[in-house]
Design an enzyme around this catalytic site. Structure first.
Site, PDB file in Angstrom:
ATOM      1  N   LYS A 544       0.861  -1.179   0.000  1.00 63.34           N
ATOM      2  CA  LYS A 544       0.000   0.000   0.000  1.00 63.34           C
ATOM      3  C   LYS A 544       0.897   1.228   0.000  1.00 63.34           C
ATOM      4  CE  LYS A 544      -3.271   1.810   3.412  1.00 63.34           C
ATOM      5  NZ  LYS A 544      -4.208   1.297   4.427  1.00 63.34           N
ATOM      6  N   ASP A 640     -13.494   1.519  11.802  1.00 64.33           N
ATOM      7  CA  ASP A 640     -13.949   1.534  10.411  1.00 64.33           C
ATOM      8  C   ASP A 640     -14.248   0.116   9.957  1.00 64.33           C
ATOM      9  OD1 ASP A 640     -14.734   2.816   8.134  1.00 64.33           O
ATOM     10  OD2 ASP A 640     -12.730   2.934   7.255  1.00 64.33           O
TER      11      ASP A 640
END
Ligand code: NAG
Ligand code: NAG
Ligand code: NAG
Ligand code: NAG
Ligand code: NAG
Ligand code: NAG
Ligand code: NAG
Ligand code: NAG
Ligand code: NAG
Ligand code: NAG
Ligand code: NAG
Length: 870
Positions: A544, A640
């Site tokens: 990422k 989240d």
């Protein structure tokens, strides 16, 4: 301090031997800043008195500018009692005081802007005011600076016979600064007193950043949201340390009369190096860090770790300062790299922990500012009480291993800690408890003022090249002493430690063919996710790469490294390592071959998942979340939770991912939530959290309830094109469950596949997770247990069906098998609802796809390892 401990005696012993080496700091910095207002009032004194750097104006003369306003005229001026044989206090302004059993005001007509307000106290018997009976409040500019303050209890606890309390506050245009002293009401013996008051201007941007929008954002240790520090806030300077150096008194500060203590008394780590003072190197101040920020002598001295890498890596260089609980603190760390060996980026990089929470994963002073260029970094931390009045705030520096930095070492030059007022505009803590074996009665002014004893002790830690020998000796003494004490500082560590690898940018480039677009497997708010191969192609990883330049991103980057590198669990995505060369923020994870759970639910070409597999995925994710909540000493709140953040590996094992938003939960029992800026993803947000901005682990439970319905219904949490009452899945699904026609929302691919007992149980769990009141929601542990039970219900129902039908059921085949007899009618009747519901239309056309081939889906996942933020 009060009692000299053996190691201190060793210092003094050396100092006697080596006395000629003593070097004292000179007033280099005088004139660096000229305060507009520079007032020093010697309370209770009839005339003006001068000491080395300034004149103290007496307030006792008729017509003195600074005589207090005192409506009842009951305040008195008095000299400190000299009856105590040990009273040696001849320092200005401690010889005289202003005392009263009713309120009095000092009034200062000063220019607008931020000011230091210093209150000086020498608790002693004065006239007929007994030392132990002072209890009073001090208010100024709308803030409570002290409340029910006992100068004697403070003195006894800290060991400072005389002391000052320094506050920073802002005076508005045309405002008169009133400092109000008032005895604690309801206590007939209580009186208020003060020995000296200073009001001194400070540079606008020294501690308050008023440039843009009158807010200053500071990294909040261990928390996600940046702390907003307003120019209207008041601060109390708790501690100012000249790390590795000596006491710097008011006269040697940069024009603001601040006091910098030597740091030795606050060090709790075992092994301490001190850099020799290099007076030849030119310090290069900048616009951001002007020469008045801290005295030259602060930036010219520093501590580092030691000479042995193994030892460097085995401990944290730690300072610990006692503070009042239940306040936010501003922690400012000063750095200046002047060591000969350290010249370029990555020569020396290290970790910084505040209150045991990682705030910098790779502090690199040469990168931040350059050689010989002073710089500071600000952090904020909330110190939870847990029932205690005071606690220790620690600042710890940890070395990074070989390969990621040339020298496994850390450096710190200065440390400032400020308390920030609470929402009640209050800076006051509670009085410390009385020192048990202290005889009541006579004042305990047992020795010279502490600042003097400190200065004496500190003088030997002075610079000069030959001083280095002394320092080595000191380091030896300390090392010897601390080893005996067995490193108690590190016992505060609370998360299991794990391994985390540092990758060079070259390695990452090689793994991704220089970030070739064809390697992209996901695009998220923070940047791209690439598939890559490391270790010569042996290991597949997900890489990422965060978009550069986002402070938000940088914080999340750190949080994720901190969290993931320390947490290992079957149902959590493993972080393999990171890369932050050349300003990059890159995270390297285990590759999750099958992408996200949402990839297998809607808007996808992937075949639908069978029910039992969905249940198993839910159970896995629930276990991962449960581990976050209860597995480590600190509760970790994911913040989240959603199907896009549950990844699936080759074997369909669910792994919770994306801790970029995670927060440590409340640590004390008395606090059940953490206040925070609301973050998360629309459709999954706990309404209670949203309304009150109070985050608890139950906020994750709510989001998980949404996940359960998402998995059951195979539709997104928010579907804006659906009819109004159906847009929000949580609301829609709950209303369907309540009205008893839940079948109408079930993924049509599951038609007939879910045993009704199982479906009922599953809906019951999901609905309980979505309760409006967090306290009523189950824990994740309960959710795991209930989901396992639901799976059990499904398995036994299927077994029963087999027994009855005598037919075999392929539970991987989701269409029209086995469970047709259960709930079939109800589902049939709801077909219309499905076809009108957006997002499922495309699915029915794919219903013909039968078994899932693991090869089909491996590379098509739009794996995002990432989150979408409101
Ligand atoms: C600090 O900088 C100011 C100008 O920016 C200069 O006038 C002053 O002499 C400097 N003081 C010291 C001690 O270097
Ligand atoms: C004390 O100092 C103040 C301010 O400098 C001055 O106005 C005052 O006259 C002085 N008082 C005496 C007695 O010198
Ligand atoms: C002191 O100042 C405060 C605030 O300005 C005011 O409310 C109070 O009446 C004053 N007290 C005296 C004794 O002047
Ligand atoms: C300070 O006190 C003066 C006189 O006592 C009063 O006029 C003024 O309003 C007060 N200022 C503030 C900010 O309270
Ligand atoms: C001080 O720094 C200068 C410049 O980096 C270097 O040449 C000198 O050797 C240093 N002196 C000491 C005592 O470290
Ligand atoms: C001081 O730093 C600035 C930028 O950081 C640099 O341009 C300048 O050359 C430096 N000056 C000295 C004397 O090192
Ligand atoms: C350990 O720290 C010292 C400085 O105190 C540093 O000089 C040394 O390089 C470090 N050891 C290693 C092997 O990096
Ligand atoms: C340094 O402190 C942090 C935070 O308390 C802790 O996690 C870490 O294990 C410590 N490192 C060492 C080497 O003790
Ligand atoms: C803070 O640390 C010091 C020294 O390690 C210890 O004596 C003191 O009791 C601690 N204070 C609190 C409140 O834990
Ligand atoms: C200020 O806070 C202290 C505790 O920290 C509390 O005891 C006191 O009542 C508060 N005072 C005011 C005026 O809010
Ligand atoms: C003031 O402080 C003392 C000592 O800590 C405490 O016993 C007393 O209850 C406090 N009084 C008030 C009104 O808070």
């Amino acid at each position: 301090m009060k009692n000299m401990k053996p190691p201190l005696l060793s210092f003094l012993f050396i100092s006697v031997l080596l006395e000629p080496l003593m070097v004292l700091v000179t007033g280099d910095n005088i004139g660096a800043y000229s305060p507009v207002d520079d007032i020093a009032v010697n309370c209770g004194s009839p005339g003006n008195s001068s000491e080395s750097s300034r004149t103290w104006i007496g307030d006792a003369e008729d017509g003195s500018t600074y005589s207090p306003i005192d409506e009842t005229h009951s305040s008195i001026k008095a000299s400190a009692s000299v009856s105590s044989p040990s009273f040696h206090n001849n320092l200005i302004p401690y010889q005289t005081a202003r005392l009263s059993r009713s309120e009095f005001n000092y009034t200062f007509r000063v220019a607008a802007g931020p000011k230091f307000v210093r209150l000086h106290f020498f608790p002693s018997d004065y006239h007929n005011f007994r030392r132990a009976y002072s209890f009073f409040s001090v208010k100024a500019a709308g803030y409570t600076l002290l409340d029910n303050f006992s100068a004697s209890l403070f003195s006894d606890h800290t060991g400072f016979t005389n002391f000052h309390k320094e506050f920073c506050l802002t005076v508005g245009a045309d405002q008169i600064l009133n400092v109000t002293f008032a005895p604690t009401p309801g206590n007939p013996d209580a009186y208020a007193f003060v020995n000296g008051i200073e009001v001194v201007s400070m540079p606008e941007h020294l501690y308050y950043n008023a440039v843009v929008d009158s807010t200053e954002r500071i990294e909040l240790a261990g928390q996600q949201a940046p702390y907003t520090f307003r120019t209207t806030d008041a601060l109390e300077a708790v501690k100012r340390l000249n790390v590795g150096g000596q006491f710097v008194g008011p006269a040697d500060d940069t024009g603001m009369y601040r006091t910098w203590e030597a740091d030795e008394a606050y060090l709790t780590s075992s092994n301490i190096g001190v850099l020799p003072v290099n007076t030849t190197i030119q310090l290069n101040y900048s616009e951001q860090v002007p020469n008045y920020t801290a005295p030259d002598s602060v930036y010219r001295t520093a501590r580092t770790m030691g000479t042995d890498k193994r030892i460097n890596l085995s401990y944290n260089l730690t300072w610990s300062v006692e503070v009042d609980t239940d306040f936010y603190y501003l922690v400012r760390l000063h750095f200046c790299e002047f060591q000969i060996e350290i010249n370029k980026h990555s020569d020396r990089a290290f970790k910084i922990f505040i209150d045991s929470q990682l705030v910098e994963g790779r502090a690199d002073v040469t990168r931040w500012s350059g050689k010989g260029v002073p710089i500071y970094r600000d952090y904020a931390v909330y110190m939870h009480g847990g029932g205690k009045k005071r606690t220790n705030l620690s600042v710890a520096l940890g070395a990074l291993p070989d390969g990621s930095t040339l020298h496994s070492d850390a450096i710190l030059n200065g440390l400032e800690i400020f308390k920030i007022n609470n929402p009640g505009k209050n800076l006051s803590g509670l009085n410390p408890d009385p020192v048990p074996n202290k005889p009541p009665g006579p004042p305990p002014t047992s020795k010279a003022p502490s600042s003097f004893s400190r200065a004496a002790k500190i003088a030997i830690v002075a610079g000069g090249t030959s001083g280095f020998t002394v320092l080595s000796l000191l380091a030896f003494f300390l090392y010897w002493r601390r080893n005996g004490a067995k490193e108690s500082a590190s016992s505060k560590s609370s998360l299991p430690s794990g391994l985390c690898r540092h990758f060079s940018l070259a390695e990452i480039r090689a793994a991704t063919n220089n970030f070739d677009e064809v390697f992209i497997i996901g695009v998220g708010g923070f940047g791209n996710v690439y598939k890559g191969y490391i270790d010569g192609g042996a290991t597949q990883v997900a890489i990422k790469r965060l978009k550069p330049g986002s402070r938000q991103g940088l914080h999340e980057f750190r949080t994720e490294i901190e969290m993931l590198s320390q947490l290992r669990h079957l149902h959590l995505v493993s972080l393999i390592g990171f890369c932050n060369d050349a300003g990059e923020m890159i995270l390297v994870y285990d590759y999750m071959a099958r992408g996200t759970v949402s990839d297998h639910l809607y808007n996808t070409d992937n075949p639908p998942l069978p029910w039992k597999q969905r249940l198993q995925i839910c159970i896995g994710a629930a276990r991962g979340l449960d581990y976050l909540h209860t597995g480590a000493e600190h509760t970790i709140i994911h913040r989240d939770m959603k199907t896009a953040n549950i990844l699936l590996d080759e074997k369909w094992v669910a792994k919770v991912s994306d801790f970029g938003l995670s927060k440590f939960g409340p640590t004390s029992v008395s606090k059940t939530h953490v206040s925070t800026i609301v973050k998360g993803t629309l459709g999954y947000l706990d309404p209670e959290y949203y309304k009150r901005q109070q985050l608890t682990d139950k906020s994750d439970v709510y989001s998980f309830g949404v996940v359960l319905f998402e998995v059951l219904c195979a539709r997104p949490a928010v579907n804006r094109t659906a009819p109004k009452e159906q847009i929000n899945l949580a609301a829609w699904a709950q209303s369907c469950c309540k009205s008893g026609d839940v079948e109408k929302i079930v993924d049509p691919h599951l038609k007939g596949a879910i045993a009704s007992e199982c479906l009922n149980k599953f809906c019951e769990i999901a609905v309980s997770c979505l309760q409006g009141e967090g306290a009523k929601r189950p824990s994740m542990n309960d959710v795991v247990g209930n989901l396992e039970f639901a799976l059990q219900l499904q398995v036994s129902a299927e077994q029963e069906a087999i027994d009855h039908a005598g037919a075999s059921i392929d539970d991987r085949d989701d269409n029209d098998h086995g469970m047709a007899s259960i709930g079939g009618d109800a589902m049939d009747s709801s077909d219309e609802a499905f076809s009108s519901s957006n997002g499922s239309g495309g699915k029915s056309s794919k219903a013909a796809v039968t078994t899932i081939s693991s090869n089909d889906v491996r590379d098509v996942s739009t794996n995002n390892y990432d989150s979408q933020i409101l």
